[in-house]
Design a protein around this motif. Sequence first.
Motif, PDB file in Angstrom:
ATOM      1  N   LEU A   3       0.861  -1.178   0.000  1.00 47.83           N
ATOM      2  CA  LEU A   3       0.000   0.000   0.000  1.00 47.83           C
ATOM      3  C   LEU A   3       0.901   1.233   0.000  1.00 47.83           C
ATOM      4  O   LEU A   3       1.965   1.223   0.616  1.00 47.83           O
ATOM      5  N   PRO A   4       0.453   2.312  -0.663  1.00 49.00           N
ATOM      6  CA  PRO A   4       1.255   3.537  -0.594  1.00 49.00           C
ATOM      7  C   PRO A   4       1.307   4.063   0.842  1.00 49.00           C
ATOM      8  O   PRO A   4       0.469   3.719   1.673  1.00 49.00           O
ATOM      9  N   GLU A   5       2.267   4.927   1.080  1.00 51.96           N
ATOM     10  CA  GLU A   5       2.477   5.453   2.435  1.00 51.96           C
ATOM     11  C   GLU A   5       1.210   6.059   3.037  1.00 51.96           C
ATOM     12  O   GLU A   5       0.861   5.757   4.180  1.00 51.96           O
ATOM     13  N   HIS A   6       0.515   6.897   2.275  1.00 51.58           N
ATOM     14  CA  HIS A   6      -0.645   7.587   2.865  1.00 51.58           C
ATOM     15  C   HIS A   6      -1.726   6.611   3.281  1.00 51.58           C
ATOM     16  O   HIS A   6      -2.355   6.746   4.317  1.00 51.58           O
ATOM     17  N   ARG A   7      -1.894   5.539   2.493  1.00 60.20           N
ATOM     18  CA  ARG A   7      -2.929   4.547   2.820  1.00 60.20           C
ATOM     19  C   ARG A   7      -2.455   3.650   3.966  1.00 60.20           C
ATOM     20  O   ARG A   7      -3.249   3.226   4.806  1.00 60.20           O
ATOM     21  N   SER A   8      -1.153   3.371   4.002  1.00 59.54           N
ATOM     22  CA  SER A   8      -0.580   2.590   5.101  1.00 59.54           C
ATOM     23  C   SER A   8      -0.805   3.334   6.415  1.00 59.54           C
ATOM     24  O   SER A   8      -1.198   2.756   7.431  1.00 59.54           O
ATOM     25  N   LYS A   9      -0.573   4.652   6.375  1.00 57.26           N
ATOM     26  CA  LYS A   9      -0.737   5.453   7.592  1.00 57.26           C
ATOM     27  C   LYS A   9      -2.198   5.528   8.016  1.00 57.26           C
ATOM     28  O   LYS A   9      -2.511   5.430   9.204  1.00 57.26           O
ATOM     29  N   GLU A  10      -3.085   5.698   7.029  1.00 59.89           N
ATOM     30  CA  GLU A  10      -4.515   5.770   7.339  1.00 59.89           C
ATOM     31  C   GLU A  10      -4.964   4.493   8.052  1.00 59.89           C
ATOM     32  O   GLU A  10      -5.693   4.528   9.043  1.00 59.89           O
ATOM     33  N   LEU A  11      -4.483   3.356   7.549  1.00 58.30           N
ATOM     34  CA  LEU A  11      -4.850   2.070   8.156  1.00 58.30           C
ATOM     35  C   LEU A  11      -4.310   1.964   9.584  1.00 58.30           C
ATOM     36  O   LEU A  11      -5.031   1.609  10.512  1.00 58.30           O
ATOM     37  N   LEU A  12      -3.042   2.297   9.764  1.00 60.21           N
ATOM     38  CA  LEU A  12      -2.437   2.183  11.097  1.00 60.21           C
ATOM     39  C   LEU A  12      -3.078   3.163  12.081  1.00 60.21           C
ATOM     40  O   LEU A  12      -3.245   2.846  13.261  1.00 60.21           O
ATOM     41  N   ALA A  13      -3.463   4.347  11.573  1.00 59.22           N
ATOM     42  CA  ALA A  13      -4.081   5.350  12.450  1.00 59.22           C
ATOM     43  C   ALA A  13      -5.389   4.818  13.035  1.00 59.22           C
ATOM     44  O   ALA A  13      -5.740   5.101  14.176  1.00 59.22           O
ATOM     45  N   LYS A  14      -6.110   4.010  12.248  1.00 58.62           N
ATOM     46  CA  LYS A  14      -7.367   3.421  12.743  1.00 58.62           C
ATOM     47  C   LYS A  14      -7.140   2.539  13.958  1.00 58.62           C
ATOM     48  O   LYS A  14      -8.030   2.330  14.764  1.00 58.62           O
ATOM     49  N   TYR A  15      -5.932   2.002  14.060  1.00 55.94           N
ATOM     50  CA  TYR A  15      -5.611   1.141  15.198  1.00 55.94           C
ATOM     51  C   TYR A  15      -4.910   1.915  16.312  1.00 55.94           C
ATOM     52  O   TYR A  15      -4.456   1.333  17.280  1.00 55.94           O
ATOM     53  N   GLY A  16      -4.789   3.223  16.114  1.00 57.97           N
ATOM     54  CA  GLY A  16      -4.254   4.053  17.193  1.00 57.97           C
ATOM     55  C   GLY A  16      -2.809   4.481  17.023  1.00 57.97           C
ATOM     56  O   GLY A  16      -2.216   5.045  17.942  1.00 57.97           O
ATOM     57  N   VAL A  17      -2.215   4.222  15.860  1.00 60.56           N
ATOM     58  CA  VAL A  17      -0.839   4.696  15.646  1.00 60.56           C
ATOM     59  C   VAL A  17      -0.885   6.198  15.339  1.00 60.56           C
ATOM     60  O   VAL A  17      -1.569   6.609  14.399  1.00 60.56           O
ATOM     61  N   PRO A  18      -0.192   7.026  16.123  1.00 60.56           N
ATOM     62  CA  PRO A  18      -0.201   8.465  15.842  1.00 60.56           C
ATOM     63  C   PRO A  18       0.522   8.790  14.531  1.00 60.56           C
ATOM     64  O   PRO A  18       1.630   8.304  14.299  1.00 60.56           O
ATOM     65  N   ILE A  19      -0.130   9.579  13.698  1.00 60.52           N
ATOM     66  CA  ILE A  19       0.496  10.021  12.439  1.00 60.52           C
ATOM     67  C   ILE A  19       0.322  11.537  12.326  1.00 60.52           C
ATOM     68  O   ILE A  19      -0.632  12.091  12.867  1.00 60.52           O
ATOM     69  N   PRO A  20       1.234  12.222  11.627  1.00 56.55           N
ATOM     70  CA  PRO A  20       1.056  13.666  11.450  1.00 56.55           C
ATOM     71  C   PRO A  20      -0.118  13.929  10.498  1.00 56.55           C
ATOM     72  O   PRO A  20      -0.366  13.120   9.592  1.00 56.55           O
ATOM     73  N   PRO A  21      -0.837  15.061  10.677  1.00 59.58           N
ATOM     74  CA  PRO A  21      -1.911  15.396   9.741  1.00 59.58           C
ATOM     75  C   PRO A  21      -1.341  15.630   8.342  1.00 59.58           C
ATOM     76  O   PRO A  21      -0.243  16.180   8.209  1.00 59.58           O
ATOM     77  N   GLY A  22      -2.101  15.202   7.326  1.00 63.37           N
ATOM     78  CA  GLY A  22      -1.609  15.385   5.964  1.00 63.37           C
ATOM     79  C   GLY A  22      -2.716  15.241   4.942  1.00 63.37           C
ATOM     80  O   GLY A  22      -3.851  14.922   5.279  1.00 63.37           O
ATOM     81  N   PHE A  23      -2.397  15.507   3.691  1.00 66.15           N
ATOM     82  CA  PHE A  23      -3.374  15.359   2.614  1.00 66.15           C
ATOM     83  C   PHE A  23      -2.671  15.002   1.303  1.00 66.15           C
ATOM     84  O   PHE A  23      -1.470  15.242   1.150  1.00 66.15           O
ATOM     85  N   LEU A  24      -3.446  14.434   0.382  1.00 67.57           N
ATOM     86  CA  LEU A  24      -2.907  14.016  -0.919  1.00 67.57           C
ATOM     87  C   LEU A  24      -3.100  15.112  -1.948  1.00 67.57           C
ATOM     88  O   LEU A  24      -4.105  15.821  -1.914  1.00 67.57           O
ATOM     89  N   ALA A  25      -2.166  15.227  -2.887  1.00 67.79           N
ATOM     90  CA  ALA A  25      -2.351  16.196  -3.970  1.00 67.79           C
ATOM     91  C   ALA A  25      -1.848  15.623  -5.288  1.00 67.79           C
ATOM     92  O   ALA A  25      -0.878  14.867  -5.316  1.00 67.79           O
TER      93      ALA A  25
END
Length: 383
Positions: A3-25
């Motif tokens: 999975l690309p980084e942004h989707r990997s982070k979105e998935l991990l964040a659902k389980y409580g892994v803290p990630i910095p706020p961000g957006f795709l462009a």
Amino acid sequence: MLLPEHRSKELLAKYGVPIPPGFLARTANDAETGCGKLDASRYVVKSQILAGGRGLAGGVRIVDTPSAVGEEVGRLLGHTLVTEQTGPRGEVVSTVYIETALDIVDSRFMALALDPESGAVMLLASAAGGVEFEQRARMDDSVYDTMLIDSDTPETRKSVTAFLKKAGIDEAAVDIAFAGYAALIENELTLVEINPLAKTRTGDWYAADAKVALDGNALFRHPEFEEFKALQNPDPIEAAAQQNNINLVKLEGNIGVVVNGAGLGLATHDMLTEANGKPANFMDIRTTATSLNIAKGVELLLQDPKVRCILLNIHGGGITLGDTVAEGVSIAYGHSSRKVPLVARMAGQNADRGLAILKEHRLPVEVVGTMSDAIARSVALAG
Ligand code: GDP
Ligand code: MN
């Protein structure tokens, strides 16, 4: 399947892994205006290719203003990034992820990997993190420690806490390890890699980068990831190599190349090209590859009718030992009716044993002492 980084982070964040706020462009303009949504004094601009090593290749930029974000995005979009993990063909950047920059004081490495044979989950951690970890791990696997996790209980949490402490990761990040564990089990992932696992000035831990791989055979049970299938490498030979812990990129030439380590792979590629040789492939044997994995990778090369000779350039170390590779190569030649000439240069751990194995199996091998001899001989043999 990655999975690309942004989707990997979105998935991990659902389980409580803290990630910095961000957006795709997907355009420089969207990137610049999107920065208004972030409460940031610095921004990280990150190319969303499906390979790591972006930092060292200029695919990750840190800038101070939204207009600088726009400029960097403009530069990166459409650009082909060649990193240690893409192989020499590189990957074109079509999407960029913009994040609030973290004020990082410590970088560590943490990963959870599924052993496909036993089904056990292994936790990996290292006090070296970020790009430094990548450079060191290439040369020496002992830069990380491992332990098995089989449950989330007070006892396993206690041993994970002690394990992480040795890697300079304090108790505040133990939840991240178990969040990754839960994500891995529930989504049938084969890998959760957080590098850097970053500690900020305030003592909080974040996944500054994340890479998630899922079991392609289980994808039908996880339709939410279906859209990423199209991004994956469609080449069946390259995919077969991936399943055997080998990064393989097919090229147009006639010299099959068997190399361990992405850095040595790129160096071999450059030297061959300079000597007017034409590599048939780029190969990086991952440190986790067994001799049977390596056999499969070499068989894929022997099956290619364009391949006129095989260049074996191995620097044994850590887990990838010279004899492991030699066993793999011998098995592949044993299975194949095409006995193409083999030029072998082996150095490092168990190199002598490796060369002895090749001779014992009566392979059509020519042993050379240096990389430049190996290049010269294989170019001559490919004629
Ligand atoms: P990779 O090289 O493809 O693994 O990409 P990463 O996402 O790991 O980024 C590369 C490097 O950029 C990291 O190792 C960090 O050193 C740096 N980096 C990434 N995000 C941040 C951030 O938010 N703050 C700071 N200071 N550095 C960052
Ligand atoms: Mn990284």
